[in-house]
Design an enzyme around this catalytic site. Sequence first.
Site, PDB file in Angstrom:
ATOM      1  N   HIS A  76     -10.365  24.447   2.752  1.00 14.90           N
ATOM      2  CA  HIS A  76      -9.234  25.368   2.626  1.00 14.90           C
ATOM      3  C   HIS A  76      -7.944  24.638   2.307  1.00 14.90           C
ATOM      4  O   HIS A  76      -7.710  23.506   2.730  1.00 14.90           O
ATOM      5  CB  HIS A  76      -9.085  26.246   3.873  1.00 14.90           C
ATOM      6  CG  HIS A  76      -8.754  25.530   5.145  1.00 14.90           C
ATOM      7  ND1 HIS A  76      -7.461  25.291   5.553  1.00 14.90           N
ATOM      8  CD2 HIS A  76      -9.558  25.036   6.117  1.00 14.90           C
ATOM      9  CE1 HIS A  76      -7.476  24.677   6.722  1.00 14.90           C
ATOM     10  NE2 HIS A  76      -8.724  24.507   7.090  1.00 14.90           N
ATOM     11  N   ASP A  78      -4.721  25.923   2.864  1.00 17.15           N
ATOM     12  CA  ASP A  78      -3.550  26.203   3.697  1.00 17.15           C
ATOM     13  C   ASP A  78      -3.499  25.286   4.911  1.00 17.15           C
ATOM     14  O   ASP A  78      -4.509  24.720   5.337  1.00 17.15           O
ATOM     15  CB  ASP A  78      -3.523  27.663   4.139  1.00 17.15           C
ATOM     16  CG  ASP A  78      -4.692  28.043   5.035  1.00 17.15           C
ATOM     17  OD1 ASP A  78      -5.832  27.615   4.753  1.00 17.15           O
ATOM     18  OD2 ASP A  78      -4.467  28.775   6.020  1.00 17.15           O
ATOM     19  N   ASP A 137      -6.192  18.843   7.998  1.00 16.39           N
ATOM     20  CA  ASP A 137      -6.896  20.118   8.139  1.00 16.39           C
ATOM     21  C   ASP A 137      -6.299  21.109   7.146  1.00 16.39           C
ATOM     22  O   ASP A 137      -5.309  21.760   7.449  1.00 16.39           O
ATOM     23  CB  ASP A 137      -6.746  20.612   9.578  1.00 16.39           C
ATOM     24  CG  ASP A 137      -7.420  21.935   9.860  1.00 16.39           C
ATOM     25  OD1 ASP A 137      -8.260  22.346   9.040  1.00 16.39           O
ATOM     26  OD2 ASP A 137      -7.094  22.556  10.881  1.00 16.39           O
ATOM     27  N   GLU A 170      -7.252  30.226   5.538  1.00 12.06           N
ATOM     28  CA  GLU A 170      -8.251  30.000   6.585  1.00 12.06           C
ATOM     29  C   GLU A 170      -7.601  29.957   7.955  1.00 12.06           C
ATOM     30  O   GLU A 170      -8.156  30.460   8.936  1.00 12.06           O
ATOM     31  CB  GLU A 170      -9.006  28.693   6.299  1.00 12.06           C
ATOM     32  CG  GLU A 170     -10.220  28.464   7.191  1.00 12.06           C
ATOM     33  CD  GLU A 170      -9.928  27.667   8.457  1.00 12.06           C
ATOM     34  OE1 GLU A 170     -10.848  27.479   9.271  1.00 12.06           O
ATOM     35  OE2 GLU A 170      -8.762  27.231   8.644  1.00 12.06           O
ATOM     36  N   GLU A 171      -6.407  29.380   8.022  1.00 13.42           N
ATOM     37  CA  GLU A 171      -5.749  29.199   9.312  1.00 13.42           C
ATOM     38  C   GLU A 171      -5.302  30.516   9.944  1.00 13.42           C
ATOM     39  O   GLU A 171      -5.032  30.569  11.140  1.00 13.42           O
ATOM     40  CB  GLU A 171      -4.542  28.260   9.173  1.00 13.42           C
ATOM     41  CG  GLU A 171      -4.884  26.836   8.757  1.00 13.42           C
ATOM     42  CD  GLU A 171      -5.633  26.065   9.832  1.00 13.42           C
ATOM     43  OE1 GLU A 171      -5.880  26.634  10.922  1.00 13.42           O
ATOM     44  OE2 GLU A 171      -5.976  24.898   9.584  1.00 13.42           O
ATOM     45  N   ASP A 193     -14.598  20.445   6.930  1.00 14.30           N
ATOM     46  CA  ASP A 193     -13.400  20.928   7.620  1.00 14.30           C
ATOM     47  C   ASP A 193     -13.442  20.606   9.115  1.00 14.30           C
ATOM     48  O   ASP A 193     -12.946  21.365   9.933  1.00 14.30           O
ATOM     49  CB  ASP A 193     -13.290  22.456   7.412  1.00 14.30           C
ATOM     50  CG  ASP A 193     -12.000  23.046   7.953  1.00 14.30           C
ATOM     51  OD1 ASP A 193     -11.031  22.300   8.132  1.00 14.30           O
ATOM     52  OD2 ASP A 193     -11.982  24.262   8.220  1.00 14.30           O
ATOM     53  N   HIS A 374      -3.199  20.494  13.686  1.00 13.18           N
ATOM     54  CA  HIS A 374      -2.215  21.542  13.987  1.00 13.18           C
ATOM     55  C   HIS A 374      -0.954  21.016  14.671  1.00 13.18           C
ATOM     56  O   HIS A 374      -0.202  21.807  15.240  1.00 13.18           O
ATOM     57  CB  HIS A 374      -2.819  22.665  14.840  1.00 13.18           C
ATOM     58  CG  HIS A 374      -3.859  23.471  14.138  1.00 13.18           C
ATOM     59  ND1 HIS A 374      -4.138  24.778  14.493  1.00 13.18           N
ATOM     60  CD2 HIS A 374      -4.684  23.184  13.111  1.00 13.18           C
ATOM     61  CE1 HIS A 374      -5.109  25.237  13.711  1.00 13.18           C
ATOM     62  NE2 HIS A 374      -5.450  24.273  12.865  1.00 13.18           N
TER      63      HIS A 374
END
Length: 399
Positions: A76, A78, A137, A170-171, A193, A374
Amino acid sequence: MSVTEKFLHYVSFDTQSDPESTTAPSTEKQLVLAKELEKECKVLGFQKVMVDPHGIVYATLEATDDRLPSFGFCAHMDTATELSGKDIRPRIIENYDGSMIVLNDQYQMDCKKYPALSNCIGDDLIVTDGNTLLGGDDKAGIAIIMQAVDEMIKENLPHGKIIVAFTPDEEVGRGTENFDLEQFQVDFSYTVDGGRIDAIDYENFNAAQAKITITGNTIHPGYAKDKMINACLLAHELIEAFPKQETPAHTENREGFYHLLEMEGTCESASLAYIIRDHDFEKFTARKQFVQDVINSLNQKYGDRFQLEMQDQYYNMVQFMHGDMRSVTRAKEALAACGLDPVSIPTRGGTDGAMLTEKGCICPNFGTGSYNHHGRYEFCSINQMETMVQVLKTLMQKP
């Protein structure tokens, strides 16, 4: 370009998604990276490349050997919503020696507080400057996929059909809501991922989100007796009703949790957002019922001042695999061939692969060598990203 150069290029794009948006993609800036990946795939030699109206990049490389199986790889574009992904300033630490890493005057990290560093001693690391997340990520996953295909082509290695897909959002749980499986017809598919590179994940959380709004009653505090109802104090009472040990900070392995993701409020109104997680579906269902029961109890006490909106986000992929472990077995064989001791650990999160598996496309998850996702303490191991490139190449050449 090396996998490191690709990664550093991709993290220069601000691709943070927006959980409040209803558009697809949720932010226009994700399309900037999508168009860059479209261009790169065409340059590499993919025969069919497109960015669909929802911002998903699909690219197909036709087989050079029809005896080999076809593979799909997904990552992903994002980045997470918890911390900014704009103006990322990565720094490379060569031959990490296990000492304290100073990100800036305010933030540092070491092996004691962040144990993932202990498994990267001797590696070259990419870290943040402490002001943003890094974007490993999942831009590490994108870089690994692109580098593996790049090397397959340049080294003229035999392969079956290869399809890559890069998704937005995705997030915020919307990575596959517009995914077209007709564009992803392969024998085996994987997301790239995860974190540790010796893992192939096929169990993940069941996930739901709860949004709670609270209506208070504001009046001048000088004559508020028996009239004022402070929404913030009601929010406090709500929070106190949740079990204090069932939060991310107090749970591990297969233990589920309730996570207060965000809150805001005034005396007049307040809002809270929780995420609910558990690997076991029955426990997951019970957790959602607990939230509903708390709201019902408080509404009975205060007269319907609490409004709950709760929706499922994704489910544990293993229940949709129906015992078909062929993709996991192949992944473990590729990991072992590259000198790794394969493990499968229930991941405390979710991937696009969980939703694809629910749709009928079994899609377990590889690691990327990036950790502490994150947040500002995120980092990537260059050595582990390079190893994952070799794992994917090995996987694609196995009959």
